[in-house]
Write a protein that holds these residues in place. Sequence first.
Motif, PDB file in Angstrom:
ATOM      1  N   GLN A  28       0.880  -1.318   0.038  1.00  0.00           N
ATOM      2  CA  GLN A  28      -0.163   0.065   0.105  1.00  0.00           C
ATOM      3  C   GLN A  28       0.743   1.393   0.063  1.00  0.00           C
ATOM      4  O   GLN A  28       0.579   2.439  -0.672  1.00  0.00           O
ATOM      5  CB  GLN A  28      -1.143   0.016   1.168  1.00  0.00           C
ATOM      6  N   LEU A  31       2.153   1.648  -3.493  1.00  0.00           N
ATOM      7  CA  LEU A  31       1.027   2.110  -4.467  1.00  0.00           C
ATOM      8  C   LEU A  31       1.032   3.855  -4.186  1.00  0.00           C
ATOM      9  O   LEU A  31       0.655   4.286  -5.129  1.00  0.00           O
ATOM     10  CB  LEU A  31      -0.201   1.459  -4.107  1.00  0.00           C
ATOM     11  N   THR A  50      -1.667   8.805  -8.386  1.00  0.00           N
ATOM     12  CA  THR A  50      -0.753   7.441  -7.404  1.00  0.00           C
ATOM     13  C   THR A  50      -1.658   6.270  -7.653  1.00  0.00           C
ATOM     14  O   THR A  50      -2.783   6.199  -8.286  1.00  0.00           O
ATOM     15  CB  THR A  50      -0.991   7.978  -6.138  1.00  0.00           C
ATOM     16  N   GLY A  51      -0.777   5.242  -7.390  1.00  0.00           N
ATOM     17  CA  GLY A  51      -1.365   3.876  -7.431  1.00  0.00           C
ATOM     18  C   GLY A  51      -2.516   3.655  -6.623  1.00  0.00           C
ATOM     19  O   GLY A  51      -3.391   2.775  -6.660  1.00  0.00           O
ATOM     20  N   SER A  52      -2.551   4.461  -5.504  1.00  0.00           N
ATOM     21  CA  SER A  52      -4.074   4.450  -4.796  1.00  0.00           C
ATOM     22  C   SER A  52      -5.124   5.235  -5.035  1.00  0.00           C
ATOM     23  O   SER A  52      -6.019   5.526  -4.571  1.00  0.00           O
ATOM     24  CB  SER A  52      -3.420   4.717  -3.190  1.00  0.00           C
ATOM     25  N   ASN A  85      -6.863   6.468 -13.622  1.00  0.00           N
ATOM     26  CA  ASN A  85      -7.654   5.608 -12.438  1.00  0.00           C
ATOM     27  C   ASN A  85      -7.695   4.293 -12.719  1.00  0.00           C
ATOM     28  O   ASN A  85      -7.183   3.418 -12.132  1.00  0.00           O
ATOM     29  CB  ASN A  85      -8.888   6.275 -12.272  1.00  0.00           C
ATOM     30  N   ALA A  88      -4.174   2.994 -12.360  1.00  0.00           N
ATOM     31  CA  ALA A  88      -3.847   2.657 -10.897  1.00  0.00           C
ATOM     32  C   ALA A  88      -4.677   1.596 -10.278  1.00  0.00           C
ATOM     33  O   ALA A  88      -4.101   0.625  -9.555  1.00  0.00           O
ATOM     34  CB  ALA A  88      -4.412   4.010 -10.396  1.00  0.00           C
ATOM     35  N   GLN A  89      -5.695   1.148 -11.097  1.00  0.00           N
ATOM     36  CA  GLN A  89      -6.389   0.029 -10.604  1.00  0.00           C
ATOM     37  C   GLN A  89      -5.781  -1.399 -11.138  1.00  0.00           C
ATOM     38  O   GLN A  89      -5.597  -2.191 -10.262  1.00  0.00           O
ATOM     39  CB  GLN A  89      -7.819  -0.160 -10.983  1.00  0.00           C
ATOM     40  N   GLN A  92      -2.729  -1.590  -8.763  1.00  0.00           N
ATOM     41  CA  GLN A  92      -3.277  -2.303  -7.342  1.00  0.00           C
ATOM     42  C   GLN A  92      -3.283  -3.695  -7.459  1.00  0.00           C
ATOM     43  O   GLN A  92      -3.424  -4.353  -6.757  1.00  0.00           O
ATOM     44  CB  GLN A  92      -4.561  -1.707  -7.078  1.00  0.00           C
ATOM     45  N   GLN A  93      -4.284  -4.228  -8.653  1.00  0.00           N
ATOM     46  CA  GLN A  93      -4.204  -5.737  -8.782  1.00  0.00           C
ATOM     47  C   GLN A  93      -3.101  -6.424  -8.980  1.00  0.00           C
ATOM     48  O   GLN A  93      -2.764  -7.435  -8.370  1.00  0.00           O
ATOM     49  CB  GLN A  93      -5.263  -5.850 -10.011  1.00  0.00           C
ATOM     50  N   LYS A  95       0.068  -5.263  -7.582  1.00  0.00           N
ATOM     51  CA  LYS A  95       0.509  -5.137  -6.251  1.00  0.00           C
ATOM     52  C   LYS A  95      -0.086  -5.958  -5.098  1.00  0.00           C
ATOM     53  O   LYS A  95       0.409  -6.869  -4.406  1.00  0.00           O
ATOM     54  CB  LYS A  95       0.745  -3.815  -6.005  1.00  0.00           C
ATOM     55  N   LEU A  96      -1.447  -5.911  -5.057  1.00  0.00           N
ATOM     56  CA  LEU A  96      -2.394  -6.618  -4.017  1.00  0.00           C
ATOM     57  C   LEU A  96      -2.829  -7.706  -4.233  1.00  0.00           C
ATOM     58  O   LEU A  96      -3.255  -8.578  -3.228  1.00  0.00           O
ATOM     59  CB  LEU A  96      -3.253  -5.645  -3.826  1.00  0.00           C
TER      60      LEU A  96
END
Length: 111
Positions: A28, A31, A50-52, A85, A88-89, A92-93, A95-96
């Motif tokens: 996180q 991100l 940002t990635g978040s 965005n 960024a999503q 997120q996928q 990384k998370l």
Amino acid sequence: MIPGGGQPNMQQIFQQAQKMQQDLARAQQELAATEVEGQAGGGLVRATVTGSGELRALVIDPKAVDPEDTETLADLVVAAVQAANDNAQQLQQTKLGPLAQGLGGMPGLGF
């Protein structure tokens, strides 16, 4: 269930959960520090988030500014921010996602 019918090792489960929590927090933070860009109108409007998902910058090429047609400019801004965005999503996928999948593989929890 544990193969062989034994009880789960609670200490091991706790350590795995703690490591996953640390990995998630680290991801996180990464991100929040990583920036991605989206663009519209062939690059006339560029948005950086940002990635978040926090919008950091919006660049509008002067060629995109027509005082008689502000609707098109607004549409380009919305499209650029949405593209950023979306990127960024995806980040997120990337990384998370592996961390979330790890939640289902903890032994002894019946997942």
